[in-house]
Design an enzyme around this catalytic site. Sequence first.
Site, mmCIF file in Angstrom:
data_model
loop_
_atom_site.group_PDB
_atom_site.id
_atom_site.type_symbol
_atom_site.label_atom_id
_atom_site.label_comp_id
_atom_site.label_asym_id
_atom_site.label_seq_id
_atom_site.Cartn_x
_atom_site.Cartn_y
_atom_site.Cartn_z
ATOM 1 N N SER A 121 0.820 -1.217 0.000
ATOM 2 C CA SER A 121 0.000 0.000 0.000
ATOM 3 C C SER A 121 0.850 1.260 0.000
ATOM 4 O O SER A 121 1.648 1.469 0.910
ATOM 5 C CB SER A 121 -0.880 0.075 1.254
ATOM 6 O OG SER A 121 -1.784 -0.971 1.279
ATOM 7 N N HIS A 179 -3.804 0.683 -4.787
ATOM 8 C CA HIS A 179 -3.060 -0.380 -5.469
ATOM 9 C C HIS A 179 -3.393 -0.323 -6.954
ATOM 10 O O HIS A 179 -4.544 -0.189 -7.332
ATOM 11 C CB HIS A 179 -3.453 -1.759 -4.933
ATOM 12 C CG HIS A 179 -2.990 -2.021 -3.543
ATOM 13 N ND1 HIS A 179 -2.008 -2.933 -3.245
ATOM 14 C CD2 HIS A 179 -3.375 -1.477 -2.383
ATOM 15 C CE1 HIS A 179 -1.811 -2.928 -1.937
ATOM 16 N NE2 HIS A 179 -2.632 -2.060 -1.379
ATOM 17 N N HIS A 204 -4.783 -9.537 -1.682
ATOM 18 C CA HIS A 204 -4.937 -9.772 -0.255
ATOM 19 C C HIS A 204 -5.980 -10.849 0.007
ATOM 20 O O HIS A 204 -6.995 -10.935 -0.681
ATOM 21 C CB HIS A 204 -5.372 -8.481 0.460
ATOM 22 C CG HIS A 204 -4.408 -7.347 0.360
ATOM 23 N ND1 HIS A 204 -4.424 -6.452 -0.674
ATOM 24 C CD2 HIS A 204 -3.392 -6.981 1.178
ATOM 25 C CE1 HIS A 204 -3.461 -5.561 -0.490
ATOM 26 N NE2 HIS A 204 -2.810 -5.861 0.625
ATOM 27 N N TYR A 227 -7.981 -10.796 2.431
ATOM 28 C CA TYR A 227 -9.245 -10.172 2.859
ATOM 29 C C TYR A 227 -10.125 -9.752 1.694
ATOM 30 O O TYR A 227 -11.311 -9.483 1.853
ATOM 31 C CB TYR A 227 -9.007 -8.973 3.801
ATOM 32 C CG TYR A 227 -8.269 -7.795 3.195
ATOM 33 C CD1 TYR A 227 -8.871 -6.958 2.262
ATOM 34 C CD2 TYR A 227 -6.954 -7.511 3.575
ATOM 35 C CE1 TYR A 227 -8.194 -5.877 1.714
ATOM 36 C CE2 TYR A 227 -6.270 -6.439 3.039
ATOM 37 C CZ TYR A 227 -6.891 -5.630 2.111
ATOM 38 O OH TYR A 227 -6.211 -4.575 1.566
ATOM 39 N N GLU A 228 -9.536 -9.699 0.488
ATOM 40 C CA GLU A 228 -10.343 -9.355 -0.677
ATOM 41 C C GLU A 228 -11.207 -10.535 -1.121
ATOM 42 O O GLU A 228 -12.074 -10.374 -1.975
ATOM 43 C CB GLU A 228 -9.443 -8.923 -1.840
ATOM 44 C CG GLU A 228 -8.698 -7.620 -1.605
ATOM 45 C CD GLU A 228 -7.745 -7.285 -2.743
ATOM 46 O OE1 GLU A 228 -8.201 -6.688 -3.725
ATOM 47 O OE2 GLU A 228 -6.555 -7.644 -2.654
ATOM 48 N N ALA A 247 2.765 -1.961 4.318
ATOM 49 C CA ALA A 247 2.499 -0.990 5.376
ATOM 50 C C ALA A 247 1.990 -1.800 6.555
ATOM 51 O O ALA A 247 1.227 -2.742 6.376
ATOM 52 C CB ALA A 247 1.446 0.007 4.917
ATOM 53 N N MET A 295 -1.768 -7.147 7.030
ATOM 54 C CA MET A 295 -2.740 -8.080 6.434
ATOM 55 C C MET A 295 -2.208 -8.730 5.162
ATOM 56 O O MET A 295 -2.987 -9.067 4.265
ATOM 57 C CB MET A 295 -4.033 -7.318 6.113
ATOM 58 C CG MET A 295 -4.616 -6.544 7.290
ATOM 59 S SD MET A 295 -6.024 -5.562 6.787
ATOM 60 C CE MET A 295 -6.277 -4.552 8.262
ATOM 61 N N SER A 296 -0.896 -8.877 5.084
ATOM 62 C CA SER A 296 -0.341 -9.446 3.841
ATOM 63 C C SER A 296 0.949 -10.185 4.158
ATOM 64 O O SER A 296 1.145 -10.653 5.278
ATOM 65 C CB SER A 296 -0.060 -8.309 2.856
ATOM 66 O OG SER A 296 0.972 -7.458 3.338
ATOM 67 N N ASN A 322 1.450 3.448 11.146
ATOM 68 C CA ASN A 322 0.634 3.903 12.290
ATOM 69 C C ASN A 322 0.994 3.025 13.478
ATOM 70 O O ASN A 322 1.558 1.958 13.309
ATOM 71 C CB ASN A 322 -0.853 3.716 11.955
ATOM 72 C CG ASN A 322 -1.166 2.260 11.595
ATOM 73 O OD1 ASN A 322 -0.943 1.845 10.442
ATOM 74 N ND2 ASN A 322 -1.642 1.499 12.546
ATOM 75 N N HIS A 355 -7.724 3.935 7.172
ATOM 76 C CA HIS A 355 -6.901 3.592 6.013
ATOM 77 C C HIS A 355 -6.202 4.845 5.464
ATOM 78 O O HIS A 355 -5.074 4.782 4.985
ATOM 79 C CB HIS A 355 -7.770 2.929 4.940
ATOM 80 C CG HIS A 355 -7.009 2.460 3.737
ATOM 81 N ND1 HIS A 355 -5.997 1.515 3.821
ATOM 82 C CD2 HIS A 355 -7.096 2.792 2.431
ATOM 83 C CE1 HIS A 355 -5.514 1.304 2.603
ATOM 84 N NE2 HIS A 355 -6.153 2.061 1.743
#
Length: 273
Positions: free
Chosen positions: A29, A60, A82, A84-85, A112, A210-211, A234, A246
């Site tokens: 990201s 992306h 990802h 989550y997609e 990230a 998440m990756s 963050n 996000h």
Amino acid sequence: MNRNQMKEAASFINEKIEKQPTVGLILGSGLGVLADEITEPVVIPYSEIPHFPQSTVEGHKGQLVIGDLEGKQVIAMQGRFHYYEGYDMKQVTFPVRVMKELGIDTLFVTNAAGGVNESFQPGNLMIIEDHINNMGDNPLLGKNDNELGDRFPDMSQAYSRELIKHAEACADKLDLKIQKGVYVGNTGPSYETGAEVRMLRTLGGDAVGMSTVPEVIVASHAGIRVLGISCISNMAAGILDQPLTHDEVIETTAQVRQDFLSFVKETLKTLPA
Ligand code: HPA
């Protein structure tokens, strides 16, 4: 996703390029700008490549950029897939198999991530020393293709010690402050609760995202040397008393972009064989 699909995707790409790539780059990201520095690039949208999934997440791009960067032939993913997609683990990691088929022996995986280690600060870069697979899934589940790798692959050196040392030396040379630590892979898409972040810290995590974990498992299975880099965008939830968005992730990533770019470029330029 099977070996034939992988070969079809690879030969489609091969017909468009002249030189074989040796280094793969998965750009997370807000970090896709690195691919804009590749010279005389061959750009191939994922939508054109047989069997490639499509990218959906904001920030992306969804294309391969292939060419020269710092004297190395690289193949960069501008945008990744990802879990989550809604893709399964085999789809998420399909591009790694294809890059291996195209000839890469080294993979830089970037992301990230939220800082779990309280001594971290947003904007820090972290070299990934190790990971915790907290996704409840594994891309190697199912029948093993022995031509691709072992049934029970070792993960004790999934992140190349040689590349960790090399990357540290490069950060030093550039006078960049760099963190090192353990990346925890969660499925997302919800960010963590405060309690989850405390749990992850207790478990030894320094950053959470998440990756990355699926791609690194497959790269390691395939015998690819991996360097992992997290951009701490963050502090993970519960550390600061404010909600996480996000937009914040994208904003901070934009701020460290220059450091990220010079760090990765130096690491590539002087990459040990
Ligand atoms: N948690 C999970 N994934 C992330 C975060 C986070 O705080 N920041 C960027 N990706």
